[in-house]
Write a protein that holds these residues in place. Sequence first.
Motif, PDB file in Angstrom:
ATOM      1  N   LYS A   6     -67.382  -0.184 -31.138  1.00  0.00           N
ATOM      2  CA  LYS A   6     -67.467   1.195 -30.637  1.00  0.00           C
ATOM      3  C   LYS A   6     -66.218   1.536 -29.842  1.00  0.00           C
ATOM      4  O   LYS A   6     -65.662   2.628 -29.973  1.00  0.00           O
ATOM      5  N   SER A   7     -65.791   0.597 -28.986  1.00  0.00           N
ATOM      6  CA  SER A   7     -64.613   0.890 -28.166  1.00  0.00           C
ATOM      7  C   SER A   7     -63.351   0.954 -29.030  1.00  0.00           C
ATOM      8  O   SER A   7     -62.459   1.748 -28.755  1.00  0.00           O
ATOM      9  N   ALA A  10     -63.390   4.294 -30.597  1.00  0.00           N
ATOM     10  CA  ALA A  10     -63.011   5.291 -29.587  1.00  0.00           C
ATOM     11  C   ALA A  10     -61.501   5.291 -29.368  1.00  0.00           C
ATOM     12  O   ALA A  10     -60.885   6.353 -29.236  1.00  0.00           O
ATOM     13  N   LEU A  11     -60.901   4.096 -29.355  1.00  0.00           N
ATOM     14  CA  LEU A  11     -59.451   4.013 -29.178  1.00  0.00           C
ATOM     15  C   LEU A  11     -58.711   4.639 -30.358  1.00  0.00           C
ATOM     16  O   LEU A  11     -57.682   5.296 -30.185  1.00  0.00           O
ATOM     17  N   LYS A  13     -59.827   7.060 -32.207  1.00  0.00           N
ATOM     18  CA  LYS A  13     -59.988   8.506 -32.046  1.00  0.00           C
ATOM     19  C   LYS A  13     -58.993   9.037 -31.009  1.00  0.00           C
ATOM     20  O   LYS A  13     -58.352  10.071 -31.217  1.00  0.00           O
ATOM     21  N   LEU A  14     -58.869   8.300 -29.916  1.00  0.00           N
ATOM     22  CA  LEU A  14     -57.936   8.689 -28.852  1.00  0.00           C
ATOM     23  C   LEU A  14     -56.501   8.710 -29.384  1.00  0.00           C
ATOM     24  O   LEU A  14     -55.725   9.620 -29.105  1.00  0.00           O
ATOM     25  N   ALA A  17     -55.840  11.628 -31.605  1.00  0.00           N
ATOM     26  CA  ALA A  17     -55.724  12.882 -30.853  1.00  0.00           C
ATOM     27  C   ALA A  17     -54.395  12.971 -30.113  1.00  0.00           C
ATOM     28  O   ALA A  17     -53.874  14.061 -29.897  1.00  0.00           O
ATOM     29  N   LEU A 113     -55.765   3.613 -19.088  1.00  0.00           N
ATOM     30  CA  LEU A 113     -56.461   2.960 -20.206  1.00  0.00           C
ATOM     31  C   LEU A 113     -56.821   1.510 -19.867  1.00  0.00           C
ATOM     32  O   LEU A 113     -57.856   1.004 -20.297  1.00  0.00           O
ATOM     33  N   VAL A 118     -61.253  -2.647 -21.971  1.00  0.00           N
ATOM     34  CA  VAL A 118     -60.547  -2.871 -23.243  1.00  0.00           C
ATOM     35  C   VAL A 118     -59.529  -3.978 -23.022  1.00  0.00           C
ATOM     36  O   VAL A 118     -58.829  -3.968 -22.001  1.00  0.00           O
TER      37      VAL A 118
ATOM     38  N   LEU B  73     -62.085  -8.385 -18.100  1.00  0.00           N
ATOM     39  CA  LEU B  73     -62.761  -7.488 -19.042  1.00  0.00           C
ATOM     40  C   LEU B  73     -64.198  -7.191 -18.609  1.00  0.00           C
ATOM     41  O   LEU B  73     -64.620  -6.034 -18.558  1.00  0.00           O
ATOM     42  N   ARG B  76     -64.224  -5.006 -15.533  1.00  0.00           N
ATOM     43  CA  ARG B  76     -63.918  -3.587 -15.728  1.00  0.00           C
ATOM     44  C   ARG B  76     -65.100  -2.794 -16.302  1.00  0.00           C
ATOM     45  O   ARG B  76     -65.123  -1.577 -16.216  1.00  0.00           O
ATOM     46  N   LEU B  92     -55.408  16.044 -24.968  1.00  0.00           N
ATOM     47  CA  LEU B  92     -56.856  16.099 -25.211  1.00  0.00           C
ATOM     48  C   LEU B  92     -57.550  17.150 -24.356  1.00  0.00           C
ATOM     49  O   LEU B  92     -57.091  17.472 -23.265  1.00  0.00           O
ATOM     50  N   TYR B  97     -62.092  14.060 -24.025  1.00  0.00           N
ATOM     51  CA  TYR B  97     -61.593  12.834 -23.388  1.00  0.00           C
ATOM     52  C   TYR B  97     -62.738  12.040 -22.752  1.00  0.00           C
ATOM     53  O   TYR B  97     -62.852  10.825 -22.943  1.00  0.00           O
ATOM     54  N   ILE B 100     -64.757  10.235 -25.307  1.00  0.00           N
ATOM     55  CA  ILE B 100     -64.096   9.021 -25.795  1.00  0.00           C
ATOM     56  C   ILE B 100     -64.240   7.894 -24.771  1.00  0.00           C
ATOM     57  O   ILE B 100     -64.559   6.751 -25.121  1.00  0.00           O
ATOM     58  N   LYS B 103     -67.568   6.358 -24.880  1.00  0.00           N
ATOM     59  CA  LYS B 103     -67.724   5.427 -26.011  1.00  0.00           C
ATOM     60  C   LYS B 103     -67.051   4.092 -25.713  1.00  0.00           C
ATOM     61  O   LYS B 103     -67.555   3.037 -26.099  1.00  0.00           O
ATOM     62  N   ILE B 104     -65.898   4.133 -25.037  1.00  0.00           N
ATOM     63  CA  ILE B 104     -65.214   2.876 -24.685  1.00  0.00           C
ATOM     64  C   ILE B 104     -66.122   2.031 -23.783  1.00  0.00           C
ATOM     65  O   ILE B 104     -66.223   0.823 -23.938  1.00  0.00           O
TER      66      ILE B 104
END
Lengths: 268, 305
Positions: A6-7, A10-11, A13-14, A17, A113, A118, B73, B76, B92, B97, B100, B103-104
Amino acid sequence: MHSRYKSVVALVKLEFACTYRFPILEIMCAFILYIVYMAGAMMSFSFTVYIGRYPSWNGTAPAENLINFFEGTSKFALGNMLYGLMTPLVIIIPLLTALSIAKCFEDRTVHTLLTYPVRRSTLIGVKAILVVIVSGTITTVASVAVLSLFFPQEITANEALLLIVAIWLQILLLVSVASLFSILTKRVSVAALGTIGFWYSFQTLVTMSSVQGAVLYVMSPLIAVATTIWNAEVAPSPVDLPLFLIQSMILGLALLVISLVLFEKSDV
Amino acid sequence: MTAHVISISGITKDFPDVRALDNLNLQVSPGVFGLIGPNGAGKTTLIRILLGLVKPSAGRARILGHDVAKDSLRLRKRIGVLHEDPAFPKELKVLDYLEIVAKIYDSEKEPRRLLEMVDLSYAKNRKIGDLSAGMCQRLGIAQALIGNPELVILDEPTSNLDVIGRNEVLELIVKMHRDLGVSFFIASHILSELERTCHSVAFIHQGKIIEQGNVMDVIKKHTEGKFRIRTSDSELLVSALNDIHYLEAADATGPTTITVTIDPHKIELLKAEIEKVAKSLGINIYGVEPAYALEDAFKEMLHNA
């Protein structure tokens, strides 16, 4: 879906964009298509000049020549097109990679980020692999379209497959070098120009040296395949060519791994 | 539950030309914690080490029980962060944003509700690049909260905001802690805000923690017997006050302020004396008040450091 995938989604998609937004992707597609088309169509222009200067009055000759061009253009034109493919790749790939990787250092979005859950290697890996996939797909589509339009008789299925493999390996190598430059310099302009400069300097130096064959073919798989398809005087043997391609792949992946490890270990 | 949300032991960070952190030790309990220090004291370097962006030269740190160097990890996933002067992808839209980021984190939190919470719903379809500094800060808080964090680390969260914006952010922090039990670690040099918001504070100076404790205890410890005199000429008045024998100390802490140390029982006597001295010098006295604020404690500590 697993949270890690999923992440990654998402990355992606980011990334689409931010880096592949209008009109970057559109300009890239247009540029590659234009260069490949023009390189392939070069013989067509030569042909036009030829009949203009020396008209044949036997009635059917111009039409026959035109048919000959489309049905059986010389290997020279094909080789010319494949060489011509290097120019947009060596310019576009470093630019795109620097825009994707070095820009996030330059505008400090990498700090934001990296506070999300991540992995560092995932973040840069997604960016690098996306450049490979996007530019590889565009170049493959452009090349296949031009090949089927201008050289339907001149290239076999095996040669076409070899060419597509070479395109992807060439892009992988360029992305790996540009990723390394981006992580080391953290500046878009320096990373892009550095990679382009490195590539041309490297090719010039290798061409001048005595070991040019192997090193040149490993670093430039597209040239190795182009010279083979073209039947050039200096071309890798059919036995050596797969070895060169495998070495290109190993080199590209190794450089990419080095970039990721470097990023993992360095302070941001 | 972990006794300390943050536990730092012996952290040192050397840059080529400067030692940013010098054998720093700090324990942070759940609640709202403020790290106070002047610019260049090492606050941001410490936060970057806690986030794993920078590796320490020596020492170790744990957040919520996770080693920041080895288990970054997983850590976070449990914290939210707002950097000083945060940078987001400008291309964005705000809501896109946040979706997204959700989702991360694989978070169930609804981005629209978070935008309502930080009063940014009206700008959800604006590009981030078009937001004002204050709106960006609120977006930063929203993205820091999206993963349901147990701890939020904020580096100068009010630095780009006007007075109203600052109040809103501070109220939001207090509300988050009260309603959701989220702990906050706030690095700032705006002491009045930390005094209003934090339960405990630590002072960092030249890469070292020079004081740590409950806000009221720290203020009391460093401001006992301290009074502030507001005048039209602090330099002139302070030289005249040196002759008063029961005054323990008098320092010009600004062009119009003097901080004096005195037995609180003798303050009325001093007031009368000051009026007389001021009249003879031809200067004005605007007021005498207890110097009982975090800022006063901080100045005192810096003076002694």
